[in-house]
Each structure stands twice: as structure tokens, then as C-alpha cells.
Design a protein around this motif. Structure first.
Motif, PDB file in Angstrom:
ATOM      1  N   UNK A  35      -7.137  -5.769   9.713  1.00 19.83           N
ATOM      2  CA  UNK A  35      -6.685  -5.050   8.735  1.00 19.83           C
ATOM      3  C   UNK A  35      -7.365  -5.151   7.353  1.00 19.83           C
ATOM      4  N   UNK A  36      -7.885  -4.444   6.915  1.00 22.65           N
ATOM      5  CA  UNK A  36      -8.012  -4.403   5.152  1.00 22.65           C
ATOM      6  C   UNK A  36      -7.182  -2.713   5.250  1.00 22.65           C
ATOM      7  N   UNK A  37      -6.867  -2.751   3.097  1.00 18.58           N
ATOM      8  CA  UNK A  37      -6.384  -1.765   2.682  1.00 18.58           C
ATOM      9  C   UNK A  37      -7.098  -1.368   1.565  1.00 18.58           C
ATOM     10  N   UNK A  46      -8.774  -6.945   0.475  1.00 19.26           N
ATOM     11  CA  UNK A  46      -8.228  -7.698   0.973  1.00 19.26           C
ATOM     12  C   UNK A  46      -7.985  -8.184   2.813  1.00 19.26           C
ATOM     13  N   UNK A  47      -8.917  -7.848   3.182  1.00 19.46           N
ATOM     14  CA  UNK A  47      -9.474  -8.118   4.354  1.00 19.46           C
ATOM     15  C   UNK A  47      -8.950  -9.196   5.311  1.00 19.46           C
ATOM     16  N   UNK A 141      -9.921   1.921  14.104  1.00 18.86           N
ATOM     17  CA  UNK A 141      -9.055   2.617  13.606  1.00 18.86           C
ATOM     18  C   UNK A 141      -8.579   2.823  11.882  1.00 18.86           C
ATOM     19  N   UNK A 142      -8.619   3.647  11.221  1.00 21.34           N
ATOM     20  CA  UNK A 142      -8.112   3.892   9.837  1.00 21.34           C
ATOM     21  C   UNK A 142      -7.238   5.249   9.782  1.00 21.34           C
ATOM     22  N   UNK A 143      -6.162   5.340   9.132  1.00 23.23           N
ATOM     23  CA  UNK A 143      -5.266   5.392   8.944  1.00 23.23           C
ATOM     24  C   UNK A 143      -4.375   5.966   7.823  1.00 23.23           C
ATOM     25  N   UNK A 157      -4.317   3.826   2.615  1.00 29.27           N
ATOM     26  CA  UNK A 157      -5.308   3.656   3.952  1.00 29.27           C
ATOM     27  C   UNK A 157      -5.183   2.135   4.893  1.00 29.27           C
ATOM     28  N   UNK A 158      -5.910   2.134   5.919  1.00 26.80           N
ATOM     29  CA  UNK A 158      -5.520   0.670   6.409  1.00 26.80           C
ATOM     30  C   UNK A 158      -6.975   1.161   7.632  1.00 26.80           C
TER      31      UNK A 158
END
Length: 363
Positions: A35-37, A46-47, A141-143, A157-158
Motif C-alpha cells: 500500500x502507498x498513499x 508511506x510505501x 490498483x489505485x482508488x 488516493x491509495x
């Protein structure tokens, strides 16, 4: 990764690994995910690799209301000498950024994304299945995660990567499937989001697929969204036809996805000295070729199935049986060549594969 250090939060408990090749597709998930923000003004930050877990999102997050999301699909393969290979991952992340551009999502650094993927796979190497025809499916994926009900690009996004050990997409393997030509619904139009890999494209395909299922056809052949005359894609795959010795595939036109497997097939066919043409092709032309006995083969291409031969097309109540309903020699050769390169069994003349070295000690 110079700008970001990936934080590791490994799970103290591990799930049992599959014990047979009967994996299905996309049903089992590994112990960890990446996860990365993204925060506007701060960029991607923050990976981390964390235990696989549910996401906690505000009900007003923009992904739920305006569909701002993109994704990719690729695979990792375990070779006979226990090496881990990726197949052209840079093209997947480059395409992810093209999808990001269309959906107003900030781009991710391709080198960083590949390094994150390598580290995640290094953690999860024991999840890569070893049986023939199996692999580790990778879903980046990115949301959009900003809690806001106004229509605009999100400010948060994440970027997430999850992994799933998989078997063959079609249980029957490389055997011809029956395809229904869709005349009412359309997948996408030029100027829309057809060339982006975004969730809405797949949601809009479900109604036609539901109809195909009722008629006992495996997939839908999509026609263009304006004249409903020219062939675009088959299901969620690109499509090829061998007509009188020439291999023809629809040209990229803004509504067709630029498939990684599509690109690989075109390169391979040209490498073998075959004539490959990217152009518009209508159903009427295909019908005429079939009636003249010149439609020699048809097949779909995509990450999940690699090569999916087409044995029958149904268009306006007319059945077209292709190559007597059996797998053609070009389809067969493409499937075995690509899967052999992916699995390290054949030389890789195009430098398509990328090795994942064990970079994290997992206890």
C-alpha cells in the motif's frame, strides 16, 4: 528506491499454501499486500508491505460515488530452477499511468512500482505455485479515497498491490471457445475510457456477458460504439484473425486497450516472418472471409488466458465455425512460445522477462 523506503509489517501468522493445481482464478490471496498513499501537496508517500486485510474507507470516499479507479494485471512465474520471473512489468505500469492520466489520477513512478512489486513478491515467493499452467497473478490498483461528495478529481488516493496464486483462466485450457457477437450493448467509444483499464469499463460489460452465459457462449465479441459494425475486443481481451494467411487485429483507436499480450503477439508473429496488419475489420468482412473459406483462425489475447482460441462465432443468428472448431497452429504456437518464455523454458530474444531476486529475508 531512493526517495522512499518500503516499511515492512509482516504477519506473524501465515495461511496454508494451496496443495494442488486446482486453484481456479482470483479466489485465493497471499499473506501480504503493498500500500502507498497519495495526498495532494505531498505526493505519493508511506510505501509499506502489510498483512493482507480489509480496507477501512469512509462511506463518502469518492471511489464509491464517481468511480475514480484504475488497475492492472500481470503475473509472476516460478522456473524449473526456482527463479522468479515477471513478464514485461514496465509496460503494465506505463499503461497504468496512461489510465491514470485519463482518470485524472496522479502518476506513479514506474521504477518505484516495479521495486515495490519485487519486494512484495520476495516476501511472498512461497505462494508462487509450481504446477504446470499455474502462476502468481498480480493486481495493482489505485482508488480515490477522499471523503467528499462533489464531482472533481480526488485529493487522496491509495495504490495497492495484491497477489493471488492462480491456475488456468479457462478450465478447459487452450481449447476453442464459443463467442457471441454483441449487437446491442457497447463496451466503449473513442474519446471515452476504453483505452484505460478502469473499473467502469468492466461493469458496463456485465449485461452482455450475462446474455452470452444464458446462451452458453463463453465471451462477447464487442463491436464499435458508433456504427456497431467494426470489431474491437473479445470479452476483456484483444482479438486476432488469420485470414488467407494474413493475421489481422483491430487497430488501436482510443476505445481499444493496448494489451501487453497483444503487443507481444504482434512482435512474435513478425519475428516468425508472418504478415500482421493492424486495421479496422468489420463483421461483414469476417463473414465474407468465412464464407470463402479464408477465415483460418481466430483467438483472443490477454494476461489471464494468454491465448484463447475461438472455435465459433454467433452473429445475427448465423454460426461461423472456425478451423472446424479446433485449435489452430498459430494459436497453439503462440501459446506455447509465450508461456515457455514466461516460465524460463525457452530463450527470451526480446528481453521480456525480469528476474525477481530474493531481497528480503522472511522468517
Amino acid at each position: 528506491m531512493k526517495e522512499h523506503t518500503i516499511q515492512l509489517n509482516l504477519s506473524p501468522e501465515r495461511k496454508p499454501k494451496p496443495q494442488s493445481a486446482d486453484l481456479g482464478f482470483g479466489k485465493i490471496f497471499t499473506d501480504h499486500m503493498f500500500i502507498m498513499d497519495y495526498t495532494e501537496g505531498q505526493g505519493w508517500h508511506d510505501p509499506r508491505i502489510v498483512p493482507y486485510q480489509p480496507l477501512s474507507l469512509d462511506p463518502s470516499c469518492m471511489i464509491f460515488h464517481y468511480g475514480q479507479s484504475v488497475f492492472e494485471g500481470l503475473k509472476a512465474y516460478l522456473t524449473e530452477d526456482n527463479r522468479v520471473l515477471l513478464f514485461r512489468p514496465e509496460r503494465n505500469f506505463q499503461r497504468l499511468n496512461r489510465s491514470n492520466e485519463r482518470l485524472c489520477i496522479p502518476a506513479v513512478d514506474v521504477d518505484m512500482a516495479i521495486e515495490a512489486l519485487k519486494q512484495l513478491i520476495s516476501v511472498e515467493k512461497e505462494w508462487i505455485p509450481k504446477w504446470e499452467g499455474t502462476s502468481l497473478y498480480i493486481r495493482p490498483f489505485i482508488i480515490a479515497t477522499e471523503p467528499f461528495l462533489g464531482v472533481k478529481p480526488s485529493s487522496r488516493y491509495q495504490f495497492i498491490i495484491i497477489l493471488s496464486p492462480v491456475g488456468l483462466y479457462y478450465k478447459e485450457g487452450i481449447k476453442p471457445v464459443k463467442i457471441l457477437v454483441e449487437n446491442e450493448f457497447v463496451r466503449a467509444v473513442a474519446g471515452g475510457t476504453g483505452e484505460a483499464k478502469t473499473a467502469g469499463n468492466y461493469a458496463s460489460s456485465l449485461k452482455a456477458q450475462e446474455i452470452a452465459d444464458r446462451k452458453e457462449y463463453s465471451q462477447v465479441l464487442w463491436l464499435d460504439g458508433v456504427e456497431k459494425k467494426y470489431i474491437e475486443e473479445v470479452g476483456s481481451m484483444n482479438v486476432f484473425f488469420k485470414i488467407n494467411g494474413e493475421v489481422v487485429t483491430p487497430a488501436l483507436n482510443g476505445s481499444i486497450l493496448d494489451g501487453v499480450t497483444r503487443n507481444s503477439v504482434i512482435q512474435l508473429l513478425k519475428h516468425w516472418g508472418m504478415t500482421v496488419t493492424e486495421r479496422r475489420i468489420s463483421m461483414e468482412e469476417l463473414r465474407e472471409a468465412h464464407q470463402a473459406g479464408q477465415l483460418e483462425e481466430a483467438f483472443g489475447t490477454g494476461t489471464a488466458a494468454i491465448i484463447s482460441p475461438i472455435g465459433e462465432l454467433l452473429w445475427k443468428d448465423e454460426k461461423m465455425i472456425i478451423n472446424d472448431g479446433v485449435t489452430g497452429p498459430v494459436s497453439e504456437k503462440l501459446f506455447h512460445t509465450i508461456t515457455s518464455i514466461q516460465g524460463g523454458k525457452e530463450p527470451d530474444p526480446f528481453n521480456w522477462t525480469m528476474e525477481v531476486e530474493q531481497c528480503i529475508e522472511v522468517k
